[in-house]
Motif scaffolding. Structure first.
Motif, mmCIF file in Angstrom:
data_model
loop_
_atom_site.group_PDB
_atom_site.id
_atom_site.type_symbol
_atom_site.label_atom_id
_atom_site.label_comp_id
_atom_site.label_asym_id
_atom_site.label_seq_id
_atom_site.Cartn_x
_atom_site.Cartn_y
_atom_site.Cartn_z
ATOM 1 N N PHE A 52 10.117 1.438 0.947
ATOM 2 C CA PHE A 52 8.994 1.619 0.024
ATOM 3 C C PHE A 52 7.799 0.829 0.544
ATOM 4 O O PHE A 52 7.964 -0.260 1.106
ATOM 5 C CB PHE A 52 9.384 1.156 -1.377
ATOM 6 C CG PHE A 52 10.677 1.766 -1.858
ATOM 7 C CD1 PHE A 52 10.706 3.050 -2.374
ATOM 8 C CD2 PHE A 52 11.875 1.072 -1.752
ATOM 9 C CE1 PHE A 52 11.901 3.626 -2.789
ATOM 10 C CE2 PHE A 52 13.073 1.632 -2.163
ATOM 11 C CZ PHE A 52 13.086 2.919 -2.688
ATOM 12 N N ALA A 53 6.601 1.369 0.348
ATOM 13 C CA ALA A 53 5.420 0.721 0.912
ATOM 14 C C ALA A 53 4.217 0.881 0.006
ATOM 15 O O ALA A 53 4.071 1.885 -0.700
ATOM 16 C CB ALA A 53 5.114 1.299 2.295
ATOM 17 N N VAL A 54 3.356 -0.138 0.052
ATOM 18 C CA VAL A 54 2.025 -0.092 -0.549
ATOM 19 C C VAL A 54 1.040 -0.444 0.551
ATOM 20 O O VAL A 54 1.121 -1.522 1.141
ATOM 21 C CB VAL A 54 1.882 -1.089 -1.715
ATOM 22 C CG1 VAL A 54 0.443 -1.113 -2.212
ATOM 23 C CG2 VAL A 54 2.825 -0.739 -2.855
ATOM 24 N N ASP A 55 0.145 0.465 0.866
ATOM 25 C CA ASP A 55 -0.850 0.252 1.914
ATOM 26 C C ASP A 55 -2.245 0.372 1.316
ATOM 27 O O ASP A 55 -2.569 1.382 0.680
ATOM 28 C CB ASP A 55 -0.674 1.272 3.043
ATOM 29 C CG ASP A 55 0.686 1.151 3.721
ATOM 30 O OD1 ASP A 55 1.058 0.021 4.068
ATOM 31 O OD2 ASP A 55 1.370 2.179 3.887
ATOM 32 N N ASN A 86 -4.976 2.572 -3.199
ATOM 33 C CA ASN A 86 -3.776 1.983 -2.614
ATOM 34 C C ASN A 86 -2.755 3.100 -2.450
ATOM 35 O O ASN A 86 -2.493 3.843 -3.399
ATOM 36 C CB ASN A 86 -3.204 0.889 -3.520
ATOM 37 C CG ASN A 86 -4.103 -0.322 -3.598
ATOM 38 O OD1 ASN A 86 -4.436 -0.919 -2.587
ATOM 39 N ND2 ASN A 86 -4.523 -0.677 -4.807
ATOM 40 N N ARG A 87 -2.198 3.229 -1.251
ATOM 41 C CA ARG A 87 -1.252 4.316 -0.995
ATOM 42 C C ARG A 87 0.170 3.824 -1.240
ATOM 43 O O ARG A 87 0.614 2.834 -0.670
ATOM 44 C CB ARG A 87 -1.396 4.842 0.429
ATOM 45 C CG ARG A 87 -0.598 6.125 0.661
ATOM 46 C CD ARG A 87 -0.986 6.783 1.970
ATOM 47 N NE ARG A 87 -2.373 7.211 1.966
ATOM 48 C CZ ARG A 87 -2.809 8.339 1.413
ATOM 49 N NH1 ARG A 87 -1.957 9.145 0.800
ATOM 50 N NH2 ARG A 87 -4.084 8.666 1.459
ATOM 51 N N LEU A 88 0.868 4.552 -2.086
ATOM 52 C CA LEU A 88 2.233 4.234 -2.487
ATOM 53 C C LEU A 88 3.152 5.287 -1.886
ATOM 54 O O LEU A 88 2.848 6.483 -1.947
ATOM 55 C CB LEU A 88 2.308 4.265 -4.013
ATOM 56 C CG LEU A 88 3.526 3.726 -4.749
ATOM 57 C CD1 LEU A 88 3.664 2.228 -4.533
ATOM 58 C CD2 LEU A 88 3.389 4.031 -6.237
ATOM 59 N N LEU A 124 3.991 -8.674 -5.260
ATOM 60 C CA LEU A 124 4.312 -8.141 -3.944
ATOM 61 C C LEU A 124 3.535 -8.882 -2.870
ATOM 62 O O LEU A 124 2.334 -9.131 -3.009
ATOM 63 C CB LEU A 124 3.968 -6.650 -3.901
ATOM 64 C CG LEU A 124 4.401 -5.868 -2.669
ATOM 65 C CD1 LEU A 124 5.914 -5.784 -2.586
ATOM 66 C CD2 LEU A 124 3.805 -4.462 -2.711
ATOM 67 N N ASP A 125 4.217 -9.238 -1.801
ATOM 68 C CA ASP A 125 3.573 -9.842 -0.640
ATOM 69 C C ASP A 125 2.501 -8.883 -0.128
ATOM 70 O O ASP A 125 2.773 -7.698 0.086
ATOM 71 C CB ASP A 125 4.637 -10.068 0.439
ATOM 72 C CG ASP A 125 4.103 -10.795 1.658
ATOM 73 O OD1 ASP A 125 2.896 -10.713 1.924
ATOM 74 O OD2 ASP A 125 4.904 -11.444 2.350
ATOM 75 N N PRO A 126 1.262 -9.350 0.076
ATOM 76 C CA PRO A 126 0.192 -8.432 0.484
ATOM 77 C C PRO A 126 0.319 -7.889 1.898
ATOM 78 O O PRO A 126 -0.412 -6.973 2.277
ATOM 79 C CB PRO A 126 -1.072 -9.291 0.340
ATOM 80 C CG PRO A 126 -0.597 -10.699 0.497
ATOM 81 C CD PRO A 126 0.772 -10.725 -0.116
ATOM 82 N N GLU A 127 1.229 -8.436 2.698
ATOM 83 C CA GLU A 127 1.383 -7.940 4.064
ATOM 84 C C GLU A 127 1.849 -6.484 4.044
ATOM 85 O O GLU A 127 2.737 -6.118 3.275
ATOM 86 C CB GLU A 127 2.396 -8.792 4.830
ATOM 87 C CG GLU A 127 1.912 -10.192 5.145
ATOM 88 C CD GLU A 127 0.689 -10.186 6.045
ATOM 89 O OE1 GLU A 127 0.656 -9.388 7.002
ATOM 90 O OE2 GLU A 127 -0.244 -10.964 5.773
ATOM 91 N N PRO A 128 1.259 -5.620 4.886
ATOM 92 C CA PRO A 128 1.687 -4.215 4.918
ATOM 93 C C PRO A 128 3.076 -4.074 5.517
ATOM 94 O O PRO A 128 3.590 -4.977 6.172
ATOM 95 C CB PRO A 128 0.622 -3.553 5.804
ATOM 96 C CG PRO A 128 0.132 -4.658 6.690
ATOM 97 C CD PRO A 128 0.183 -5.905 5.852
#
Length: 325
Positions: free
Chosen positions: A275-278, A284-286, A234-238
């Motif tokens: 969908f997001a990973v922050d 890490n918030r999913l 996954l691209d690390p950009e939020p």
């Protein structure tokens, strides 16, 4: 007699989405008694003396176990499989829960099912839970969500929803939720069906039926490609993405993914899942999200799914869920 052909998974979940979109699904599942206005009812009865409820279902070499808790207003504060915990659980905001952003710009307010230590009303989480029903592998709750406290100006990066102190005086959404373990042929699925009842219209709405803070040990982030059935780093950009995301341990022995069905082809303008990973301190918030522009007052219902197991397990489940009809 004509033979009956089994429904493919994607077709089943599109049908569920259609029902949830118009409120019929959640209305049928969440048979909680209506109350006049916002009058509090009797306190829900918990099966365990410490105010918890355990849901469990076998999967693979272990069992998936969820614990709903009074201290987080009926949200899930523990998720385990194969001896590993999948939630950070250092504060209420780490629960597997529903969240909402109501409004935009300076008028934006954030609300959560579990609440936060900065809950401006000071109301205990246990009193916000209005109803609880449960079976062996499912539970239904009705909860008044809690507004977050004012945003910290020192936040890095700054919040795009700077909740103000005035938010506490506005009515928070009422959340009707059903959480269930397992789907036909998918024992590692956690199904969350959520209906958010708004007291007033909003210029913009972001609803997260499913959000969770995953321990930092789940440090490998992946994107699932429904077209190929493969995964890629996954691209690390939020930010939100249209494809399902996965958090896994580096060796892939344990993983958690989120997925939701898109709207039917006949409803091209219906909200689509994001969908997001922050990244956060120690976690890490999913999350699984839907955005609604010019949202009317009343009910807004959506469904999201968490997939638990090894990286291979969750990839296989995603391939099943996204198989063409």
């Amino acid at each position: 007699m004509q033979p009956r052909f089994p429904t493919r998974p994607q077709a089943r979940f599109r049908a569920r989405f259609r029902a949830a979109r118009f409120g019929g699904l959640v209305a049928a599942l969440l048979a909680v008694p209506a109350r006049a206005g916002d009058a509090p009812g009797p306190a829900p009865l918990w099966p365990e003396p410490d105010g918890t409820l355990i849901l469990a279902r076998p999967f693979g070499r272990s069992e998936i176990s969820l614990r709903l808790s009074r201290r987080v207003a009926g949200a899930v504060d523990t998720l385990t499989w194969d001896g590993v915990t999948f939630l950070a659980d250092t504060e209420p905001g780490d629960a597997l829960q529903a969240r909402a952003e109501v409004g935009s710009g300076g008028g934006c307010r954030q609300a959560s099912e579990a609440g936060t230590p900065q809950d401006p009303t000071g109301e205990p989480a246990a009193r916000r839970l209005r109803a609880l029903r449960a079976g062996r592998s499912w539970a239904e709750t009705e909860t008044r969500m809690a507004w977050d406290g004012p945003s910290d100006p020192a936040d890095e990066p700054p919040s795009d929803c700077p909740t103000g102190a005035a938010a506490a005086a506005l009515p928070a959404p009422i959340l009707h939720k059903r959480i269930a373990l397992g789907l036909p042929g998918l024992g590692n699925a956690v199904e969350v069906q959520a209906r958010f009842d708004l007291a007033e219209a909003a210029a913009a709405l972001r609803l997260e039926p499913l959000a969770a803070a995953v321990p930092a040990e789940f440090s490998s982030a992946w994107r699932f490609d429904p077209a190929s059935g493969g995964i890629a780093p996954l691209d690390p950009e939020p930010g939100e993405r249209p494809d399902p995301v996965i958090l896994a341990t580096p060796e892939g022995s344990h993983a958690l993914a989120v997925w939701a069905p898109g709207p039917p082809e006949q409803e091209p303008d219906a909200p689509r899942p994001g969908f997001a990973v922050d990244a956060e301190a120690g976690a890490n918030r999913l999350s699984c999200r839907f955005r609604v522009a010019h949202a009317a007052a009343g009910a807004h219902a959506f469904a999201c799914y968490a997939l638990v197991g090894s990286l291979a397990d969750v990839r296989a489940a995603l391939r099943t869920l996204t198989a063409p009809p």
